[in-house]
Design a protein around this motif. Structure first.
Motif, PDB file in Angstrom:
ATOM      1  N   TYR A  90     -62.671 -19.419   0.830  1.00 18.91           N
ATOM      2  CA  TYR A  90     -62.827 -20.600  -0.031  1.00 18.91           C
ATOM      3  C   TYR A  90     -63.841 -20.321  -1.140  1.00 18.91           C
ATOM      4  N   GLN A  91     -64.867 -19.536  -0.833  1.00 14.11           N
ATOM      5  CA  GLN A  91     -65.837 -19.153  -1.853  1.00 14.11           C
ATOM      6  C   GLN A  91     -65.153 -18.330  -2.943  1.00 14.11           C
ATOM      7  N   ARG A  92     -64.249 -17.416  -2.542  1.00 12.15           N
ATOM      8  CA  ARG A  92     -63.515 -16.597  -3.508  1.00 12.15           C
ATOM      9  C   ARG A  92     -62.624 -17.472  -4.389  1.00 12.15           C
ATOM     10  N   ILE A  93     -61.973 -18.452  -3.785  1.00  9.26           N
ATOM     11  CA  ILE A  93     -61.107 -19.363  -4.546  1.00  9.26           C
ATOM     12  C   ILE A  93     -61.941 -20.142  -5.554  1.00  9.26           C
ATOM     13  N   LEU A  94     -63.061 -20.667  -5.114  1.00  8.51           N
ATOM     14  CA  LEU A  94     -63.938 -21.438  -5.993  1.00  8.51           C
ATOM     15  C   LEU A  94     -64.426 -20.570  -7.152  1.00  8.51           C
ATOM     16  N   ALA A  95     -64.771 -19.321  -6.874  1.00  9.41           N
ATOM     17  CA  ALA A  95     -65.233 -18.397  -7.923  1.00  9.41           C
ATOM     18  C   ALA A  95     -64.107 -18.122  -8.921  1.00  9.41           C
ATOM     19  N   ALA A  96     -62.869 -17.986  -8.441  1.00  5.40           N
ATOM     20  CA  ALA A  96     -61.735 -17.732  -9.331  1.00  5.40           C
ATOM     21  C   ALA A  96     -61.505 -18.924 -10.258  1.00  5.40           C
ATOM     22  N   VAL A  97     -61.585 -20.130  -9.725  1.00  8.13           N
ATOM     23  CA  VAL A  97     -61.403 -21.327 -10.555  1.00  8.13           C
ATOM     24  C   VAL A  97     -62.542 -21.421 -11.572  1.00  8.13           C
ATOM     25  N   ARG A  98     -63.724 -21.062 -11.152  1.00 12.55           N
ATOM     26  CA  ARG A  98     -64.879 -21.108 -12.045  1.00 12.55           C
ATOM     27  C   ARG A  98     -64.720 -20.111 -13.199  1.00 12.55           C
ATOM     28  N   ARG A  99     -64.113 -18.930 -12.930  1.00 13.68           N
ATOM     29  CA  ARG A  99     -63.925 -17.907 -13.973  1.00 13.68           C
ATOM     30  C   ARG A  99     -62.860 -18.310 -14.995  1.00 13.68           C
ATOM     31  N   ALA A 100     -61.999 -19.230 -14.625  1.00 10.63           N
ATOM     32  CA  ALA A 100     -60.930 -19.648 -15.534  1.00 10.63           C
ATOM     33  C   ALA A 100     -61.534 -20.360 -16.741  1.00 10.63           C
ATOM     34  N   ALA A 101     -60.873 -20.236 -17.863  1.00 17.55           N
ATOM     35  CA  ALA A 101     -61.365 -20.828 -19.109  1.00 17.55           C
ATOM     36  C   ALA A 101     -61.146 -22.341 -19.167  1.00 17.55           C
ATOM     37  N   GLY A 102     -60.420 -22.886 -18.216  1.00 20.81           N
ATOM     38  CA  GLY A 102     -60.132 -24.321 -18.197  1.00 20.81           C
ATOM     39  C   GLY A 102     -59.314 -24.628 -16.971  1.00 20.81           C
ATOM     40  N   PRO A 103     -58.551 -25.708 -16.998  1.00 25.12           N
ATOM     41  CA  PRO A 103     -57.702 -26.048 -15.857  1.00 25.12           C
ATOM     42  C   PRO A 103     -56.761 -24.883 -15.539  1.00 25.12           C
ATOM     43  N   ILE A 104     -56.598 -24.597 -14.261  1.00 25.50           N
ATOM     44  CA  ILE A 104     -55.819 -23.430 -13.862  1.00 25.50           C
ATOM     45  C   ILE A 104     -54.839 -23.809 -12.752  1.00 25.50           C
ATOM     46  N   ALA A 105     -53.650 -23.243 -12.830  1.00 25.48           N
ATOM     47  CA  ALA A 105     -52.596 -23.518 -11.858  1.00 25.48           C
ATOM     48  C   ALA A 105     -52.765 -22.638 -10.627  1.00 25.48           C
ATOM     49  N   THR A 106     -52.143 -23.045  -9.558  1.00 24.67           N
ATOM     50  CA  THR A 106     -52.223 -22.314  -8.302  1.00 24.67           C
ATOM     51  C   THR A 106     -51.749 -20.879  -8.462  1.00 24.67           C
ATOM     52  N   ARG A 107     -50.643 -20.676  -9.149  1.00 23.11           N
ATOM     53  CA  ARG A 107     -50.089 -19.329  -9.324  1.00 23.11           C
ATOM     54  C   ARG A 107     -51.114 -18.421 -10.028  1.00 23.11           C
ATOM     55  N   ALA A 108     -51.760 -18.930 -11.076  1.00 28.59           N
ATOM     56  CA  ALA A 108     -52.741 -18.127 -11.811  1.00 28.59           C
ATOM     57  C   ALA A 108     -53.935 -17.787 -10.926  1.00 28.59           C
ATOM     58  N   ILE A 109     -54.338 -18.722 -10.083  1.00 32.24           N
ATOM     59  CA  ILE A 109     -55.441 -18.443  -9.154  1.00 32.24           C
ATOM     60  C   ILE A 109     -55.006 -17.362  -8.169  1.00 32.24           C
ATOM     61  N   GLY A 110     -53.773 -17.481  -7.684  1.00 33.27           N
ATOM     62  CA  GLY A 110     -53.241 -16.460  -6.773  1.00 33.27           C
ATOM     63  C   GLY A 110     -53.248 -15.084  -7.409  1.00 33.27           C
ATOM     64  N   GLU A 111     -52.859 -15.020  -8.676  1.00 35.44           N
ATOM     65  CA  GLU A 111     -52.880 -13.737  -9.383  1.00 35.44           C
ATOM     66  C   GLU A 111     -54.300 -13.198  -9.486  1.00 35.44           C
ATOM     67  N   MET A 112     -55.260 -14.078  -9.779  1.00 29.56           N
ATOM     68  CA  MET A 112     -56.658 -13.647  -9.874  1.00 29.56           C
ATOM     69  C   MET A 112     -57.166 -13.116  -8.532  1.00 29.56           C
ATOM     70  N   LEU A 113     -56.638 -13.669  -7.453  1.00 24.90           N
ATOM     71  CA  LEU A 113     -57.071 -13.251  -6.118  1.00 24.90           C
ATOM     72  C   LEU A 113     -56.264 -12.065  -5.585  1.00 24.90           C
ATOM     73  N   GLY A 114     -55.280 -11.620  -6.362  1.00 25.95           N
ATOM     74  CA  GLY A 114     -54.488 -10.467  -5.942  1.00 25.95           C
ATOM     75  C   GLY A 114     -53.376 -10.782  -4.956  1.00 25.95           C
ATOM     76  N   LEU A 115     -52.954 -12.042  -4.901  1.00 25.05           N
ATOM     77  CA  LEU A 115     -51.857 -12.415  -4.012  1.00 25.05           C
ATOM     78  C   LEU A 115     -50.518 -12.099  -4.660  1.00 25.05           C
ATOM     79  N   ASP A 116     -49.507 -11.884  -3.839  1.00 25.28           N
ATOM     80  CA  ASP A 116     -48.150 -11.685  -4.337  1.00 25.28           C
ATOM     81  C   ASP A 116     -47.600 -13.064  -4.698  1.00 25.28           C
ATOM     82  N   THR A 117     -47.692 -13.425  -5.956  1.00 19.89           N
ATOM     83  CA  THR A 117     -47.341 -14.784  -6.397  1.00 19.89           C
ATOM     84  C   THR A 117     -45.834 -15.001  -6.508  1.00 19.89           C
ATOM     85  N   GLN A 118     -45.051 -13.950  -6.337  1.00 22.08           N
ATOM     86  CA  GLN A 118     -43.600 -14.106  -6.375  1.00 22.08           C
ATOM     87  C   GLN A 118     -43.081 -14.677  -5.057  1.00 22.08           C
ATOM     88  N   VAL A 119     -43.898 -14.587  -4.018  1.00 18.95           N
ATOM     89  CA  VAL A 119     -43.505 -15.084  -2.698  1.00 18.95           C
ATOM     90  C   VAL A 119     -44.125 -16.464  -2.498  1.00 18.95           C
TER      91      VAL A 119
END
Length: 151
Positions: A90-119
């Motif tokens: 959850y700390q990693r997720i919060l940090a990813a949202v914080r790094r975003a330049a503004g409102p961010i979608a789930t898929r973009a957060i997943g990409e920032m975290l290195g998740l396979d967003t196609q699945v």
């Protein structure tokens, strides 16, 4: 009143009292069973409360046992509660949202975290964690489904 009448009344009243006694015994049994259930519920609640209190004092994210499974807790955001109280993911997720330049979608957060967003199966747990963070006051979920960090 003759003796047979008195005897009949006594017999009738005795039968009424026997029936009432049976009802009361049944009700008393039900009351005692419910009292036993409540006593067990109180013991379980006390045990869980003690466990939660002990775990909240430990460093890192608290973990409780629910139905024999370890479950991590995400605390509500409140004065004195630091991000370090959150589980590491959850700390990693919060940090990813914080790094975003503004409102961010789930898929973009997943990409920032290195998740396979196609699945889709990889994004739904992330969406659940984001929603939990929003429900607990760590993030803000916008009507368009995007997330931002609360100030």
């Amino acid at each position: 009143m003759t003796d047979p009448e008195v005897l009949e009344r006594i017999t009738t009243r005795r039968a009424e009292l026997d029936g009432l006694e049976e009802q009361l015994i049944k009700q008393l049994s039900e009351v005692r069973a419910e009292q036993d259930e409540l006593a067990v519920a109180v013991r379980v609640w006390q045990r869980m409360s003690e466990q939660l209190a002990d775990e909240r004092t430990e460093a890192g994210s608290p973990v409780v046992q629910v139905a024999g499974r370890a479950v991590r807790l995400v605390p509500d955001r409140a004065p004195g509660v630091n991000e370090s109280a959150l589980p590491v993911d959850y700390q990693r997720i919060l940090a990813a949202v914080r790094r975003a330049a503004g409102p961010i979608a789930t898929r973009a957060i997943g990409e920032m975290l290195g998740l396979d967003t196609q699945v889709r199966g990889k994004l739904e747990p992330l969406r659940g964690k984001l929603t939990k963070l929003a429900d607990r006051g760590w993030l803000h979920k916008r009507p368009d489904g995007k997330f931002t960090v609360r100030p």
